[in-house]
Enzyme design. Structure first.
Site, mmCIF file in Angstrom:
data_model
loop_
_atom_site.group_PDB
_atom_site.id
_atom_site.type_symbol
_atom_site.label_atom_id
_atom_site.label_comp_id
_atom_site.label_asym_id
_atom_site.label_seq_id
_atom_site.Cartn_x
_atom_site.Cartn_y
_atom_site.Cartn_z
ATOM 1 N N ASP A 1 -1.879 -0.593 5.888
ATOM 2 C CA ASP A 1 -2.095 0.156 7.140
ATOM 3 C C ASP A 1 -3.555 0.362 7.492
ATOM 4 O OD1 ASP A 1 -2.681 3.534 6.690
ATOM 5 O OD2 ASP A 1 -2.488 2.180 4.996
ATOM 6 N N LYS B 1 -9.122 -4.151 -3.442
ATOM 7 C CA LYS B 1 -7.681 -4.312 -3.674
ATOM 8 C C LYS B 1 -7.306 -5.803 -3.819
ATOM 9 C CE LYS B 1 -5.765 -0.152 -1.450
ATOM 10 N NZ LYS B 1 -4.680 0.298 -0.536
ATOM 11 N N ASP C 1 -7.087 -2.086 2.977
ATOM 12 C CA ASP C 1 -6.038 -3.070 2.662
ATOM 13 C C ASP C 1 -6.439 -4.484 3.072
ATOM 14 O OD1 ASP C 1 -3.686 -0.574 3.752
ATOM 15 O OD2 ASP C 1 -4.411 -0.992 1.729
ATOM 16 N N ASP D 1 0.865 -1.186 0.000
ATOM 17 C CA ASP D 1 0.000 0.000 0.000
ATOM 18 C C ASP D 1 0.904 1.240 0.000
ATOM 19 O OD1 ASP D 1 -2.467 1.578 0.702
ATOM 20 O OD2 ASP D 1 -1.326 1.895 2.559
ATOM 21 N N ASP E 1 -0.239 5.163 0.914
ATOM 22 C CA ASP E 1 -0.447 6.143 2.005
ATOM 23 C C ASP E 1 -0.555 5.464 3.365
ATOM 24 O OD1 ASP E 1 -2.395 8.041 -0.298
ATOM 25 O OD2 ASP E 1 -0.421 8.530 0.477
HETATM 26 O O1 LIG Z 1 -5.964 7.209 -1.359
HETATM 27 C C1 LIG Z 1 -6.148 7.053 -0.127
HETATM 28 O O2 LIG Z 1 -7.049 7.594 0.532
HETATM 29 C C2 LIG Z 1 -5.235 6.123 0.624
HETATM 30 O O3 LIG Z 1 -4.317 5.563 -0.253
HETATM 31 P P1 LIG Z 1 -3.683 4.132 0.110
HETATM 32 O O4 LIG Z 1 -4.701 3.093 -0.292
HETATM 33 O O5 LIG Z 1 -2.427 4.114 -0.705
HETATM 34 O O6 LIG Z 1 -3.416 4.128 1.608
HETATM 35 MG MG LIG Z 2 -2.936 3.182 3.261
#
Ligand SMILES: O=C(O)COP(=O)(O)O
Ligand SMILES: [Mg+2]
Length: 226
Positions: free
Chosen positions: A171, A148, A175, A7, A9
């Site tokens: 995180d 995902k 996910d 992942d 963010d």
């Molecule tokens: O786009 C988001 O809100 C979070 O992105 P991520 O899935 O990479 O954590």
């Molecule tokens: Mg994330």
């Protein structure tokens, strides 16, 4: 392990969305040892592709929480944005919600700023065919037919690998689905409790430091890939 699915963010980035140098180094090391990295994110495809180029990942890409994938040089839009648009219009009639920036480039889902608690949004949309994720960076209204995990499976197929041979690192709640399909599940120390509960390994360090920790401990072990 044949690939690393990670992942972006809150996993390889810090809370201000800056890329972690230790995570960058660990992902580059993985690629140099012949283990491709697959970015799996809620971000739009252009952002994901730019991140892939800058980091140097060679695996396929899963963007928009699985609503869009890029593998074997092909872009596939798998999520139906019309479901999100209907839900968003209803939500807007009730609460002061606003799309995040660059929404014009989001093709399969809608992402809004976190101005209304996720549970209030879920309640308001209980009669809509929609999935709602709070990633701690944005709230996403997505097509429940894709996530995902379902999209990582398609990318893995295109790459000729089984998801059992993938280590997945994340995180937050968006996910869960890709950790579920992976052979080795890792939650970083700052992860949601649900992720920590289902993980085979929870890192002691947060964010990108946790990613580097997990890869060193579980995959690299002194230079070769285990
Ligand atoms: O786009 C988001 O809100 C979070 O992105 P991520 O899935 O990479 O954590
Ligand atoms: Mg994330």
């Amino acid at each position: 392990m044949k690939a690393i699915a990670v992942d972006i963010d809150g996993t390889i980035t810090d809370p201000t969305r800056k890329l972690s140098i230790p995570a960058l180094k660990a992902l580059r090391k993985s690629e140099s040892l012949g283990v491709p990295v697959i970015l799996v994110t809620g971000n739009i495809l252009c952002f994901t592709r730019a991140a892939s180029v800058l980091i140097g990942t060679s695996g396929g890409l899963v963007a928009e929480n699985g609503g869009v994938i890029y593998s074997n040089e092909k872009v596939k839009v798998l999520g139906d944005i019309k479901k999100a648009e209907k839900a968003y219009e209803h939500l807007r009639s009730l609460y002061p919600v606003e799309k995040v920036q660059f929404s014009e480039f989001r093709v399969s889902e809608i992402a809004i700023w976190r101005t209304v608690p996720k549970d209030v949004i879920k309640e308001a949309l209980r009669d809509f065919d929609i999935e709602v994720y709070d990633t701690k960076f944005a709230i996403h209204l997505t097509d429940p037919r894709v996530n995902k995990g379902s999209s990582l499976k398609l990318v893995a197929e295109d790459m000729g690998i089984k998801t059992d041979d993938i280590i997945a690192i994340g995180d937050s709640e968006n996910d869960i689905d890709f950790l579920k399909v992976a052979g080795l599940k890792v939650a970083v120390a700052n992860a949601d409790p649900q992720l920590k509960k289902m993980a085979d390994y929870v890192t002691t360090k947060k964010y990108g430091d946790g990613v580097a920790e997990a890869l060193e401990k579980l995959i690299f072990r002194g230079g070769e890939i285990v």
